[in-house]
Design a protein around this motif. Structure first.
Motif, mmCIF file in Angstrom:
data_model
loop_
_atom_site.group_PDB
_atom_site.id
_atom_site.type_symbol
_atom_site.label_atom_id
_atom_site.label_comp_id
_atom_site.label_asym_id
_atom_site.label_seq_id
_atom_site.Cartn_x
_atom_site.Cartn_y
_atom_site.Cartn_z
ATOM 1 N N LEU A 1 -11.556 10.535 -49.322
ATOM 2 C CA LEU A 1 -12.676 9.774 -48.794
ATOM 3 C C LEU A 1 -13.852 9.902 -49.749
ATOM 4 O O LEU A 1 -14.278 11.016 -50.080
ATOM 5 N N CYS B 1 -21.081 6.405 -43.919
ATOM 6 C CA CYS B 1 -20.301 7.534 -44.440
ATOM 7 C C CYS B 1 -20.278 8.682 -43.439
ATOM 8 O O CYS B 1 -19.251 9.362 -43.271
ATOM 9 N N VAL C 1 -17.735 7.925 -40.690
ATOM 10 C CA VAL C 1 -16.368 8.153 -41.166
ATOM 11 C C VAL C 1 -16.083 9.647 -41.279
ATOM 12 O O VAL C 1 -15.014 10.125 -40.866
ATOM 13 N N TYR C 2 -17.025 10.404 -41.817
ATOM 14 C CA TYR C 2 -16.848 11.857 -42.000
ATOM 15 C C TYR C 2 -16.645 12.546 -40.655
ATOM 16 O O TYR C 2 -15.715 13.353 -40.486
ATOM 17 N N ALA D 1 -13.196 11.529 -39.093
ATOM 18 C CA ALA D 1 -12.060 12.137 -39.783
ATOM 19 C C ALA D 1 -11.939 13.624 -39.448
ATOM 20 O O ALA D 1 -10.842 14.130 -39.182
ATOM 21 N N LEU E 1 -11.951 4.564 -49.212
ATOM 22 C CA LEU E 1 -10.780 5.401 -48.904
ATOM 23 C C LEU E 1 -9.693 5.140 -49.930
ATOM 24 O O LEU E 1 -9.493 4.004 -50.359
ATOM 25 N N SER F 1 -16.768 0.587 -43.802
ATOM 26 C CA SER F 1 -16.677 1.701 -42.860
ATOM 27 C C SER F 1 -15.879 1.371 -41.606
ATOM 28 O O SER F 1 -15.067 2.188 -41.151
ATOM 29 N N ILE G 1 -12.247 1.357 -42.353
ATOM 30 C CA ILE G 1 -11.770 2.721 -42.592
ATOM 31 C C ILE G 1 -11.616 3.475 -41.270
ATOM 32 O O ILE G 1 -10.616 4.174 -41.042
ATOM 33 N N LEU G 2 -12.584 3.341 -40.382
ATOM 34 C CA LEU G 2 -12.490 3.997 -39.075
ATOM 35 C C LEU G 2 -11.240 3.554 -38.320
ATOM 36 O O LEU G 2 -10.519 4.378 -37.740
#
Length: 239
Positions: A5, A14, A17-18, A21, A57, A67, A70-71
């Motif tokens: 990532l 970000c 997402v962090y 994850a 990613l 984002s 990615i989520l």
């Protein structure tokens, strides 16, 4: 190589997402990309994301930008608990509705407030006309009212009784003006109670870890002349 990532935790997408994850137990390598240093414009990063934006990613030979995408990718691949992104048609549609709305509404106003109130005057030494900031704060207030009336209503979370990715996206957005000294929750007890529920669901330690960088942004040293010149197009957009 496992999942990577590419993030800058100064940026609210970000952070969403962090947190997600970490919370659902995704094994990943963190690749920090410092936007204020222009690292997102490097040729190496462009190989991962030609859009030159974070987050990004990389999962083996597969790369992904944006984002929200990615989520949802992480949610599906790692079979996150259903409440994060529900399979029920209507519940899922409510999450999608918020994610579609926030880009040009809450996220936009939160970013502008942070930059106009803190980053431009402190980091870049740019004067922000009071009327410009006042207009941006008024727009933020309008968006906060919509957040309460349209999305939160009388539920515990934005799209129902359980936390979803919509709540992560929203709370990380709101921490932008908070980092600039705005009392976003002070006069809004409903939102303040929602924030407490989101933090509790995420975990206080993880929440603070994800926001450590942005909460210290006010202490950043001013940029040098060369970097200020590179950021001039951004300044024009933000003013």
């Amino acid at each position: 190589m496992g999942l990577e990532l590419y993030l800058d935790l100064l940026c609210q997408p970000c952070r969403a997402v962090y947190i997600f994850a970490k919370k659902i137990g995704v094994p990943f390598e963190l690749r920090t990309v410092e936007v204020l240093k222009g690292q997102h414009n490097s040729d190496d990063f462009a190989q991962v994301n030609p859009l030159r934006k974070v987050p990004a990613l990389k999962d083996g030979d597969f790369t992904l930008a944006e984002s929200v995408a990615i989520l949802l990718y992480l949610s599906r691949k790692y079979e996150a608990p259903d409440h994060w992104y529900p399979q029920d048609l209507e519940a899922c549609a409510r999450v999608d509705e918020y994610l579609a709305w926030q880009h040009t509404a809450l996220r936009s106003s939160c970013s502008l407030v942070m930059w106009q109130k803190m980053m431009l005057p402190v980091f870049l030494g740019e004067r922000v006309p009071p009327e410009t900031l006042a207009s941006t704060l008024a727009e933020l207030d309008r968006c906060l009212q919509l957040l309460e009336d349209k999305f939160l209503k009388d539920d515990n979370f934005l799209t129902g009784p359980c936390i979803s990715v919509a709540d992560l996206v929203a709370i990380t957005e709101l921490m932008h003006p908070v980092s600039a000294g705005c009392h976003v929750f002070k006069t809004r007890p409903k939102l303040a109670a929602w924030r407490q529920r989101v933090e509790a669901a995420v975990g206080e330690d993880l929440f603070q870890e994800a926001h450590e960088v942005v909460m210290k942004a006010k202490d950043l040293p001013p940029v040098d002349t060369a970097m200020k010149d590179k950021l001039k197009p951004l300044v024009q957009v933000l003013l």
